[in-house]
Design a protein around this motif. Structure first.
Motif, PDB file in Angstrom:
ATOM      1  N   THR A 120       0.825  -1.202   0.000  1.00  0.00           N
ATOM      2  CA  THR A 120       0.000   0.000   0.000  1.00  0.00           C
ATOM      3  C   THR A 120       0.863   1.257   0.000  1.00  0.00           C
ATOM      4  OG1 THR A 120      -1.656  -1.201   1.297  1.00  0.00           O
ATOM      5  CG2 THR A 120      -1.897   1.175   1.195  1.00  0.00           C
ATOM      6  N   ASN A 123       1.196   3.587  -2.986  1.00  0.00           N
ATOM      7  CA  ASN A 123       0.123   4.521  -3.341  1.00  0.00           C
ATOM      8  C   ASN A 123       0.216   5.835  -2.576  1.00  0.00           C
ATOM      9  OD1 ASN A 123      -0.960   2.523  -4.990  1.00  0.00           O
ATOM     10  ND2 ASN A 123      -2.294   1.734  -3.370  1.00  0.00           N
ATOM     11  N   ASP A 146      -4.687   1.909   3.985  1.00  0.00           N
ATOM     12  CA  ASP A 146      -5.299   1.120   2.915  1.00  0.00           C
ATOM     13  C   ASP A 146      -6.788   1.413   2.728  1.00  0.00           C
ATOM     14  OD1 ASP A 146      -6.316  -0.071   5.185  1.00  0.00           O
ATOM     15  OD2 ASP A 146      -5.336  -2.003   4.883  1.00  0.00           O
ATOM     16  N   GLN A 164     -14.286  -0.801   4.913  1.00  0.00           N
ATOM     17  CA  GLN A 164     -13.471  -0.344   3.798  1.00  0.00           C
ATOM     18  C   GLN A 164     -14.167   0.854   3.161  1.00  0.00           C
ATOM     19  OE1 GLN A 164     -10.436  -1.739   2.845  1.00  0.00           O
ATOM     20  NE2 GLN A 164     -10.244   0.011   1.458  1.00  0.00           N
ATOM     21  N   THR A 166     -12.868   2.878   0.699  1.00  0.00           N
ATOM     22  CA  THR A 166     -12.407   3.152  -0.668  1.00  0.00           C
ATOM     23  C   THR A 166     -12.422   1.870  -1.486  1.00  0.00           C
ATOM     24  OG1 THR A 166     -10.102   2.751  -0.039  1.00  0.00           O
ATOM     25  CG2 THR A 166     -10.898   5.019   0.106  1.00  0.00           C
ATOM     26  N   ASP A 167     -12.295   2.022  -2.781  1.00  0.00           N
ATOM     27  CA  ASP A 167     -12.179   0.868  -3.676  1.00  0.00           C
ATOM     28  C   ASP A 167     -10.751   0.337  -3.574  1.00  0.00           C
ATOM     29  OD1 ASP A 167     -11.933  -0.940  -5.776  1.00  0.00           O
ATOM     30  OD2 ASP A 167     -13.084   0.288  -7.175  1.00  0.00           O
ATOM     31  N   PRO A 168     -10.568  -0.869  -3.029  1.00  0.00           N
ATOM     32  CA  PRO A 168      -9.199  -1.376  -2.829  1.00  0.00           C
ATOM     33  C   PRO A 168      -8.453  -1.656  -4.126  1.00  0.00           C
ATOM     34  CG  PRO A 168     -10.816  -3.061  -2.304  1.00  0.00           C
ATOM     35  CD  PRO A 168     -11.591  -1.799  -2.526  1.00  0.00           C
ATOM     36  N   LYS A 169      -9.168  -1.657  -5.244  1.00  0.00           N
ATOM     37  CA  LYS A 169      -8.508  -1.900  -6.529  1.00  0.00           C
ATOM     38  C   LYS A 169      -7.891  -0.622  -7.095  1.00  0.00           C
ATOM     39  CE  LYS A 169     -12.159  -3.633  -8.547  1.00  0.00           C
ATOM     40  NZ  LYS A 169     -13.102  -3.621  -7.404  1.00  0.00           N
ATOM     41  N   LEU A 170      -8.215   0.522  -6.466  1.00  0.00           N
ATOM     42  CA  LEU A 170      -7.705   1.803  -6.941  1.00  0.00           C
ATOM     43  C   LEU A 170      -6.702   2.374  -5.933  1.00  0.00           C
ATOM     44  CD1 LEU A 170     -11.031   3.385  -8.258  1.00  0.00           C
ATOM     45  CD2 LEU A 170      -9.219   2.284  -9.598  1.00  0.00           C
TER      46      LEU A 170
END
Length: 211
Positions: A120, A123, A146, A164, A166-170
């Motif tokens: 992470t 990012n 994350d 969660q 946020t979108d974990p893929k972004l």
């Protein structure tokens, strides 16, 4: 002197450990915060970062000194604003770890590691920092790097809920401190250096439900 962060508790000069009992932090307490407390990011809802403590002045400043210190497990970026309520100092360090100390003595009370995956960090534009927590009615809230928003029991550090946000893929990250307002926990996110755009979301402080 090693490079580990020393947390000085000089603001505890006037702190009464027994103050405010077990009532927990709510809107009224934040709005009327006592001089010896720092209940939210910026101290109260005004967020002026101004302490009304008057024990430190031109005559007494020479007597200031370190009451206690504690070492974290890293010398990476430290950006948290510690909060003080009911005789306990709450703060965060890198990788969204949370620590609670007895504000008068510096005795560690508990710590929590959300175990953010190491990848992470790619990012995060400006290190894996965290700017602090929010307090509300016996709980401590932290935004993890994350994208998780996590509620902890203020006495034990045990997880009450985790969502969660946020979108974990972004490539979103969270480094900012949450805000507690009217029973909601507000959290934003980062990542505009990458192909995402930030937003603000609100979660029920009791259940973690998105409102």
């Amino acid at each position: 002197m090693d490079r580990m962060l020393r947390v000085a508790a000089m603001l505890c000069i006037a702190l009464s450990v027994a103050a405010c009992g077990r009532a927990g932090v709510d809107a009224k307490r934040i709005e009327t915060a006592k001089a010896s407390e720092w209940l939210t990011y910026g101290r109260n809802y005004d967020e002026q970062r101004f302490s009304p403590l008057d024990q430190v002045n031109k005559e007494t400043v020479k007597r200031l000194g370190v009451s206690w210190w504690a070492s974290f497990d890293t010398d990476r970026g430290q950006e948290a604003t510690p909060l003080v309520a009911d005789g306990v100092l709450f703060t965060t360090t890198t990788w969204s770890k949370v620590f609670a100390y007895d504000a008068a003595s510096g005795k560690p009370l508990w710590s929590y590691d959300p175990k953010v995956p190491g990848e992470t960090g790619f990012n995060a534009c400006c290190d894996v920092v965290n700017r602090g927590v929010a307090l509300w009615k016996g709980r401590v809230y932290v935004g993890a790097l994350d994208g998780r928003l996590i509620a902890l029991d203020a006495k034990t550090g045990k997880v009450v809920w985790s969502v969660q946000t946020t979108d974990p893929k972004l490539p979103y990250t969270i480094t900012g401190a949450p805000r507690a307002v009217k029973g909601e926990i507000l959290i934003g996110n980062g990542g505009a250096e990458y192909p995402v755009r930030g937003y603000l979301s609100a979660y029920d402080a009791e259940t973690g439900k998105l409102d």
